[in-house]
Design a protein around this motif. Structure first.
Motif, PDB file in Angstrom:
ATOM      1  N   LEU A 108       0.840  -1.192  -0.093  1.00 26.36           N
ATOM      2  CA  LEU A 108      -0.073   0.086   0.250  1.00 26.36           C
ATOM      3  C   LEU A 108       0.937   1.167  -0.001  1.00 26.36           C
ATOM      4  O   LEU A 108       0.387   2.374  -0.666  1.00 26.36           O
ATOM      5  N   LYS A 148     -12.490  -3.732  -0.753  1.00 25.48           N
ATOM      6  CA  LYS A 148     -11.930  -2.466  -0.740  1.00 25.48           C
ATOM      7  C   LYS A 148     -10.688  -2.472  -1.709  1.00 25.48           C
ATOM      8  O   LYS A 148     -10.550  -1.061  -2.298  1.00 25.48           O
ATOM      9  N   ALA A 149     -10.057  -3.453  -2.010  1.00 24.38           N
ATOM     10  CA  ALA A 149      -9.000  -3.236  -2.976  1.00 24.38           C
ATOM     11  C   ALA A 149      -9.271  -2.647  -4.228  1.00 24.38           C
ATOM     12  O   ALA A 149      -8.791  -1.755  -4.873  1.00 24.38           O
ATOM     13  N   ARG A 150     -10.306  -3.499  -4.689  1.00 22.17           N
ATOM     14  CA  ARG A 150     -10.795  -3.205  -6.201  1.00 22.17           C
ATOM     15  C   ARG A 150     -11.732  -1.893  -6.126  1.00 22.17           C
ATOM     16  O   ARG A 150     -11.352  -0.966  -7.082  1.00 22.17           O
ATOM     17  N   HIS A 157     -10.601   0.869  -4.497  1.00 23.54           N
ATOM     18  CA  HIS A 157      -9.722   1.710  -4.467  1.00 23.54           C
ATOM     19  C   HIS A 157      -9.105   2.040  -6.002  1.00 23.54           C
ATOM     20  O   HIS A 157      -8.800   2.934  -6.452  1.00 23.54           O
ATOM     21  N   ILE A 166      -8.249  -0.732   4.858  1.00 20.06           N
ATOM     22  CA  ILE A 166      -7.486  -2.015   4.572  1.00 20.06           C
ATOM     23  C   ILE A 166      -6.451  -2.184   5.574  1.00 20.06           C
ATOM     24  O   ILE A 166      -6.227  -3.260   5.995  1.00 20.06           O
ATOM     25  N   MET A 175      -2.147  -1.361  -7.131  1.00 17.82           N
ATOM     26  CA  MET A 175      -3.263  -1.953  -6.171  1.00 17.82           C
ATOM     27  C   MET A 175      -3.405  -3.560  -6.718  1.00 17.82           C
ATOM     28  O   MET A 175      -4.185  -4.200  -5.631  1.00 17.82           O
ATOM     29  N   VAL A 219      -2.263  -5.910  -3.935  1.00 18.79           N
ATOM     30  CA  VAL A 219      -2.792  -5.904  -2.943  1.00 18.79           C
ATOM     31  C   VAL A 219      -3.983  -6.637  -2.930  1.00 18.79           C
ATOM     32  O   VAL A 219      -5.189  -6.094  -3.121  1.00 18.79           O
ATOM     33  N   GLU A 261      -5.889  -8.028  -0.208  1.00 20.39           N
ATOM     34  CA  GLU A 261      -6.245  -8.161   0.940  1.00 20.39           C
ATOM     35  C   GLU A 261      -7.449  -8.607   1.114  1.00 20.39           C
ATOM     36  O   GLU A 261      -7.830  -9.169   2.117  1.00 20.39           O
TER      37      GLU A 261
END
Length: 509
Positions: free
Chosen positions: A311, A383-385, A387, A431, A493, A496, A498
């Motif tokens: 991140l 959350k990752a997608r 962002h 995240i 990203m 990530v 996560e």
């Protein structure tokens, strides 16, 4: 609040409001600072060339203060006040005092010192607020919690930025004698100081932090847990420390050799300083000094969890785009949409006013997107997608500066930028809060700020040299740089992973 299935209670919307309302006041303080300090410095006799040196206080102060406050807030337990709220309150008192004194400054040095105090105080309050959300909320409410916080940031920015304009509209004098700060700025700072203090006080009074025993009962270990960090640091050699020092020295030599902007000296100095600090920290850890702050901070920085490192790359490129925007939007809009690059012209001043409107729009969009779009997307795609989507919206917004010819259409660009701004302020922290150890949430949030500050320093130092070398009369290409860095951030990203599964229900009960 109501009890969830297990662990911490689920916060109601009122609880989410109370937890983050103080950020509304903090952001009013930041907005007043960002919008008016150059005006104050120039009123008190600063030349345009000296402004970067005076402004460097802001990022440098955050770089130093946030890790220290994060480290300390992880370890502070003051009875009913808890461990984060003492810092909210202390920072708010100092920031309000600085806002009251700033417009009464009569000499440039006093104003510069007050800027350091103001920025340090705002950072003392702000850093624990990031960790506070993670402390108080279940993982399935982290997106909602940081979204509410982002909404308050957007709202506070709009209020703080528009204060002087409103006072001028209401008939307060916007002019003053030479060397005197106008009443619009003076009253704005005073009202802003009151608003900041009351907003933070609301959060301090309206929330009750969990005690150490309660956190243990919820399955989270609040103890310091620094022994493993120090052991890992003690096992390190001095090679990396030497590399940081050599890198800093090379930067300084490059300034001398190629005539780069003098602010680049600061970048070299910071690299050397970190190299020396890390060498000292390793020596202290090897000496068995288990209670020193320096070794703990350096050890945690060098031993960041994998997801935080990933991140950090995203954060670096995201904030590079933001600082490019803040520095260059006015000259770009003036030259390409109002037809004047002359700062003395009426067209340039008109462009400056329009940029104020554009900035208010993207902050307003961010506040709305944080409460509506981001939680919805997080539930659907994670959350990752979410962002990634937000960053690409921002890239499209910057790229559209090349498509539009009418300044009115730039409002469309600001919608994409506002969505990106909301996501940058919310999603990385959501995240992190879901994946970092509770015992070190404060220090890791403070260290994460390094990747907000370093891009600012690089943009302020290196970007000017790049533009002078390749595009000396075409500032619009800075928007292409901003769009490109957000695309890089979105691609980063992808590493990530996560939350490959969509987030659960983040709505408050």
């Amino acid at each position: 609040m109501t009890l969830g299935e297990a662990g911490k209670p689920r916060q109601s919307w009122a609880g989410l409001w109370n937890i983050s309302f103080g950020f509304f006041g903090i952001q009013i303080g930041f907005a007043l600072q960002n919008s008016n300090m150059s005006r104050i410095f120039q009123t008190l006799g600063s030349s345009l060339d000296d402004l970067p040196a005076l402004w460097i206080a802001a990022p440098l102060t955050g770089l130093l203060v946030q890790p220290i406050v994060g480290f300390m807030s992880d370890r502070t337990w003051l009875g009913r006040l808890g461990r984060r709220r003492p810092y909210f309150l202390a920072g708010a008192i100092l920031a309000a005092l600085s806002l009251f004194l700033m417009p009464m400054a009569e000499v440039l040095l006093f104003a510069a010192v007050l800027l350091w105090l103001l920025d340090a105080s705002l950072n003392i309050s702000m850093e624990p607020f990031r960790a506070f959300v993670g402390d108080m909320l279940r993982k399935d409410q982290h997106t909602a919690g940081y979204a509410v916080q982002t909404a308050f940031i957007g709202a506070g920015a709009v209020v703080g930025s528009i204060f002087p304009w409103l006072l001028d509209y209401w008939g307060v004098s916007n002019e003053a004698a030479a060397g005197v700060i106008p009443d619009t700025v003076r009253y704005s700072f005073w009202f802003g100081g009151i608003a900041l203090f009351l907003a933070v006080l609301w959060t301090v009074i309206a929330t009750d932090e969990y005690s150490a025993d309660q956190l243990r009962a919820y399955g989270e270990e609040p103890d310091e847990g620094g022994s493993s960090t120090l052991r890992a640091l003690a096992s390190r050699g001095f090679g990396a420390s030497l590399a940081w020092i050599v890198a800093g020295a090379l930067v300084v030599l490059a300034v001398l050799q190629f005539g780069l902007e003098k602010e680049v000296y600061l970048l070299g100095g910071l690299l050397v300083a970190y190299g020396l600090a890390s060498a000292l920290a390793i020596s202290m850890a090897r000496g068995g000094n288990s209670a020193n702050m320096l070794s703990s901070i350096v050890g945690d920085f060098s031993g960041m969890p994998s997801i935080m490192k990933k991140l950090a790359i995203v954060q670096f490129f995201s904030w590079s785009a933001l600082f490019i925007m803040w520095i260059n939007t006015t000259p770009v809009v003036a030259q390409y949409f109002f037809g004047s690059a002359d700062a003395e012209s009426s067209a340039y001043q008109e462009a400056g006013n329009w940029v104020g409107v554009l900035f208010a729009v993207y902050n307003g969009v961010a506040a709305i997107a944080a409460l509506t779009l981001l939680p919805l997307l997080a539930r659907q795609i994670g959350k990752a997608r979410t962002h990634m989507v937000g960053l690409l919206c921002g890239a499209a917004g910057f790229a559209s500066f090349f498509l539009f010819r009418d300044a009115q259409y730039l409002l469309i660009a600001e919608i994409g930028i506002g969505i990106a701004w909301a996501s940058i302020l919310a999603m990385p922290y959501a995240i992190l809060a879901s994946n970092l150890p509770q015992a070190k949430l404060g220090i890791y949030m403070g260290l994460f700020n390094v990747f907000v500050v370093v891009p600012q320093l690089l943009v302020a130092t290196v970007m000017g040299s790049i533009m002078k070398a390749f595009f000396p009369t075409e500032p619009i290409y800075t928007m292409a740089f901003a769009a490109g860095t957000l695309v890089i951030a979105a691609l980063a990203m992808m590493r990530v992973g996560e939350d490959s599964k969509p987030e659960g229900d983040t709505a408050a009960a």
